[in-house]
Write a protein that holds these residues in place. Sequence first.
Motif, PDB file in Angstrom:
ATOM      1  N   SER A 256      -8.548  -2.742  32.437  1.00 26.07           N
ATOM      2  CA  SER A 256      -9.204  -2.914  33.642  1.00 26.07           C
ATOM      3  C   SER A 256     -10.237  -2.554  34.028  1.00 26.07           C
TER       4      SER A 256
ATOM      5  N   GLU B  59     -12.365  -5.679  32.826  1.00 25.18           N
ATOM      6  CA  GLU B  59     -12.017  -7.049  33.871  1.00 25.18           C
ATOM      7  C   GLU B  59     -12.791  -7.025  34.815  1.00 25.18           C
TER       8      GLU B  59
ATOM      9  N   SER C 214      -1.190 -10.041  35.136  1.00 24.95           N
ATOM     10  CA  SER C 214      -1.095  -8.339  35.219  1.00 24.95           C
ATOM     11  C   SER C 214      -1.272  -8.187  33.630  1.00 24.95           C
TER      12      SER C 214
ATOM     13  N   ASN D 139      -3.858  -0.319  25.682  1.00 20.38           N
ATOM     14  CA  ASN D 139      -4.525  -0.214  26.761  1.00 20.38           C
ATOM     15  C   ASN D 139      -5.045   1.363  27.134  1.00 20.38           C
TER      16      ASN D 139
ATOM     17  N   THR E 215      -8.248   3.996  29.327  1.00 25.25           N
ATOM     18  CA  THR E 215      -8.610   4.040  30.426  1.00 25.25           C
ATOM     19  C   THR E 215     -10.209   4.604  30.236  1.00 25.25           C
TER      20      THR E 215
END
Length: 472
Positions: A64, A67, A117, A285, A287
Amino acid sequence: MLSKFLSLLAWAGLYRVGLEILNAEAPFPRGSVTPSEAVDWTSRFMQQLVDGWVSQDGRQVAYSALEQSPFYTRNFPEFRSFLLSVDPARMQEAERKTFFINVYNLLTIDAILRMDSLPRSTLSVTQFWRRYGYQVGPYKLHLDDIEHGILRGNRAHPTSGDVMFASDDPRRVLTLPADHRIHSVLNCGAASCPPLDSYFASDLDQTLDTSMANLCRDGVTSINKSTIIISSIFEWFRSDFGATEQDALRFLATCADDPARSAALNAAADGKRRYTYYYDWSLNNGTVADRVKVSVYFESMCSDSIRFFKNQLYPVWQELRDIIDLEFIPFGKARATPTGTGDYEFQCQHGPVECYGNRVMSCAQNSLPIGTQVEFFQCMMTKPSPAFSGMECSEEVGIAWAPLQECAESVKGAAMLYTNGVRTASLRPWVNFIPTITINGIYDKRRLSVSLRALKSQICASYEGPPHQNCL
């Protein structure tokens, strides 16, 4: 249910979807590069991604955050265009292997981010490995083409049994001799995939040996009295490690780093120990939510800024880059006046020379990934005349100087510098010392004093993520 069924058929090679070339609409780049330059450029591009958005152990990608970053929105389009001008058939064997290992990993990440997504896993995306590809020079290549057609020597796909390049396929010229070590460096976007890294032709063999040793070590996750749990990589690609499954187990035993583990694997190969295969397909994924936001407000000719870069920022970045969300705001105590024509006039604390240096740095700030910014600014700030060292430092860092120079001398560069001035003026309390450093958007006189002399301790104290080895 239908989607899951189609995914299973696709995984077995029994269902095909249309190929989406992710750089199909990319503009053809101006100029040309040699094969060696293309390989090195791709390696450095991958290194920038790893430095900024991959966890320290290489296991997680901050999709995220990536991106939404300028690196993805500005630099990835440049990479996609760049691939159009590359002719991989002209590369030497080691160069081509290096190039396609990096391209495979970049294509995987790019494909994941091009979806509406984030998927639960790449396995849940119908025909993921044949659905997404790049145009590389004259060749259209999807992920399976790169892995099985090029890097595995055009060996049969482990589940469908088909080969990627038929006898009359012009892409056969790209096929490399099979190398089982590539399974230790290709990342498929799953939690059980080998860690992400950047690979360079100059030391590829040594790196592959190390990566393969790590896969042998990590590929056996549990040994107990009843069962050995082995990475499914050694099941799917058993033919790359030996003629039979037993040969693959013995290979794994020979590269295991523990005698007890080797003995257990040899026993399994002889039918005297139970074993099973396992692979966690959940998306890798991560963070950057726990990263410490560090904003540096500085000037190109300021002696205190130079000292801070040299003694604090650069060495701390080397140790803590994976937990720092860093940004630069070059402006300092300058003043800006709109001319009414879209341009601006600047008065800088250390004169017009500093204004020019600030403009160069503002253009770099808005066009280069953060890892490259750090190297470029560090180079400039350690030269006798930082403001006029852009050309020299661009050569040392390996970036193009002409676009930065053009930007710095344009209205566009002036607007970027003006924006930095607005940001600097909005700080509270008011800026009265340069450089000023904010940690997670906060600073005061005491915090600034600590940052200027002990930035590492300030960042470690603000970090709320898992324990970091360099903060202990």
